[in-house]
Design an enzyme around this catalytic site. Structure first.
Site, PDB file in Angstrom:
ATOM      1  N   LEU A 115       8.530   4.814  12.743  1.00  9.17           N
ATOM      2  CA  LEU A 115       9.642   4.445  12.938  1.00  9.17           C
ATOM      3  C   LEU A 115      10.062   2.821  12.655  1.00  9.17           C
ATOM      4  CD1 LEU A 115      10.809   5.937  16.474  1.00  9.17           C
ATOM      5  CD2 LEU A 115      11.047   6.638  14.327  1.00  9.17           C
ATOM      6  N   ALA A 158       5.430   8.754   4.177  1.00  9.25           N
ATOM      7  CA  ALA A 158       5.260   7.519   4.890  1.00  9.25           C
ATOM      8  C   ALA A 158       4.793   6.523   4.092  1.00  9.25           C
ATOM      9  CB  ALA A 158       4.114   7.613   6.153  1.00  9.25           C
ATOM     10  N   ASN A 167      -1.060  -0.820   4.104  1.00  7.39           N
ATOM     11  CA  ASN A 167      -0.147   0.357   4.948  1.00  7.39           C
ATOM     12  C   ASN A 167      -0.388   1.539   3.821  1.00  7.39           C
ATOM     13  OD1 ASN A 167       1.762   1.047   6.836  1.00  7.39           O
ATOM     14  ND2 ASN A 167       2.618   1.652   4.731  1.00  7.39           N
ATOM     15  N   THR A 173       7.059   8.318  -7.237  1.00  5.24           N
ATOM     16  CA  THR A 173       8.075   7.364  -8.032  1.00  5.24           C
ATOM     17  C   THR A 173       8.036   7.103  -9.504  1.00  5.24           C
ATOM     18  OG1 THR A 173       9.086   5.145  -7.943  1.00  5.24           O
ATOM     19  CG2 THR A 173       6.914   5.372  -7.348  1.00  5.24           C
ATOM     20  N   TYR A 214       4.265  -2.116  -5.378  1.00  9.58           N
ATOM     21  CA  TYR A 214       4.771  -0.828  -4.764  1.00  9.58           C
ATOM     22  C   TYR A 214       4.460   0.260  -5.714  1.00  9.58           C
ATOM     23  CZ  TYR A 214       8.201   2.925  -4.284  1.00  9.58           C
ATOM     24  OH  TYR A 214       8.572   4.079  -4.359  1.00  9.58           O
TER      25      TYR A 214
END
Ligand code: UDP
Length: 327
Positions: free
Chosen positions: A32, A78, A96, A121, A145
């Site tokens: 979240l 995620a 992460n 992506t 990223y």
């Protein structure tokens, strides 16, 4: 049961609706940070969803999800997703996105779950050497990223060879739009993406939409991107899951409309579709924006039997309806 990591986020939640409509039971695992509990509550009204708030950086937490639920496959969204932030704080992204995925894969190995669809992506390609971009285009991501996504793709290759985990990597271009019934939509804070920024300028009159640069080498001087509807993306995840079940084979696919639209074209379409006059100003280029990116999706059409069904107009309309429903 299907495990959706990041299922409370933008694309993950639309994917969840697609699976729920097809009658699957879902476990949604989300910390979240970017996902929203309101989104989870909307999903629970649609079908059988078990929500677990947790963080992939905690190996035990995700391992317990596998131990306590009969998971057939994982759809993995995620991860942090802001390009600019990833340049300023790469540690956050590597820790992460990479460690989270390693923990997830560990859980899969320990609990004998063999299929994963991974949300990748078009940022794995970096600067376009040619357009449309197909899956063989060189992969030189230009920001952390995109690098985390490419590293995960490489990890998945090795985990297939060593542990037999089969994966489908879906490389999306620009996700756009919202649920056709306006139950869920796109919510980022701060908002950086084109279509939600245009729409927000309609509802918040104090905002002026900014066009980032009109001096690109394109017909109208603004950047060209490929805006793919989020429900079409969701369907691709479902087809990728079925592909894994049927073929037990790893692969990767581009997902886009194969049609480039310039910032000005998107803006004009938004005015036409919504009937609103939208304030705008022209500013400098945003750092790191390539002029033209759009997809070749021949492979997804052929092997996944996927096709993009929704137009840019439909994406903008659904984004508009969703934003309207929030007031
Ligand atoms: N863009 C813009 N104004 C905005 C947001 C984006 O002009 O408020 C432009 C941006 O420069 C890029 C395109 O719209 O050329 C798409 O940007 P977005 O952030 O939606 O996606 P990206 O392609 O960067 O992933």
């Amino acid at each position: 049961m299907i495990l959706i990591t990041g299922g409370a986020g933008y694309i993950g939640s639309h994917c969840a609706i697609n699976f729920l409509n097809a009658g699957y039971e879902l476990v949604i695992f989300d910390n979240l940070v970017n996902g929203r509990i309101e989104t989870v509550n909307s999903l629970k009204k649609i079908g059988n969803v078990k929500f677990i708030q947790g963080d992939l950086k905690n190996a035990e937490e995700i391992n317990n999800v596998f131990k306590e639920n009969k998971i057939d496959a994982v759809i993995h969204f995620a991860g942090y997703l802001e390009v600019e932030e990833s340049v300023k704080n790469p540690a956050k992204y590597y820790q992460n996105n990479i460690i989270g995925t390693l923990n997830l894969l560990d859980g899969m190995i320990k609990n004998n779950v063999k299929h994963i669809v991974f949300s990748s992506t078009c940022a794995v390609y970096g600067e376009a050497k040619y357009t449309p971009i197909d899956e063989n285009h060189p992969k030189n991501p230009v920001n952390p990223y995109g690098k985390t996504k490419l590293i995960i793709e490489k990890i998945l290759e090795d985990y297939d060879n060593a542990y037999g985990i089969k994966s489908i990597c879906l490389r999306y271009f620009n996700a756009a739009g919202a649920d056709s019934l306006s139950r869920i939509g796109e919510c980022h804070e701060p908002e950086i993406h084109l279509i939600p920024n245009i729409i927000k300028s309609i509802f918040k009159k104090e905002r002026t939409f900014k066009i980032f640069g009109t001096d690109y080498d394109t017909p109208d001087g603004t950047c060209i991107r490929d805006y793919i509807n989020v429900e079409d993306l969701a369907q691709a995840h479902h087809l990728a899951y079925l592909f894994l079940k049927e073929n037990n084979k790893s692969d990767c696919f581009n997902l886009g409309t194969e049609k480039g639209s310039s910032v000005k074209e998107v803006f004009n379409t938004a005015e036409n579709v919504t009937g609103e006059k939208i304030n705008y100003e022209i500013t400098q280029r945003r750092a790191g924006d390539p002029a033209i990116l759009y997809a070749d999706t021949t492979k997804a059409k052929k092997l996944l039997n996927w096709k993009c069904e929704k137009s840019l107009e439909e994406s903008i309309k659904s984004a508009y309806n969703w934003e309207k429903s929030q007031f």
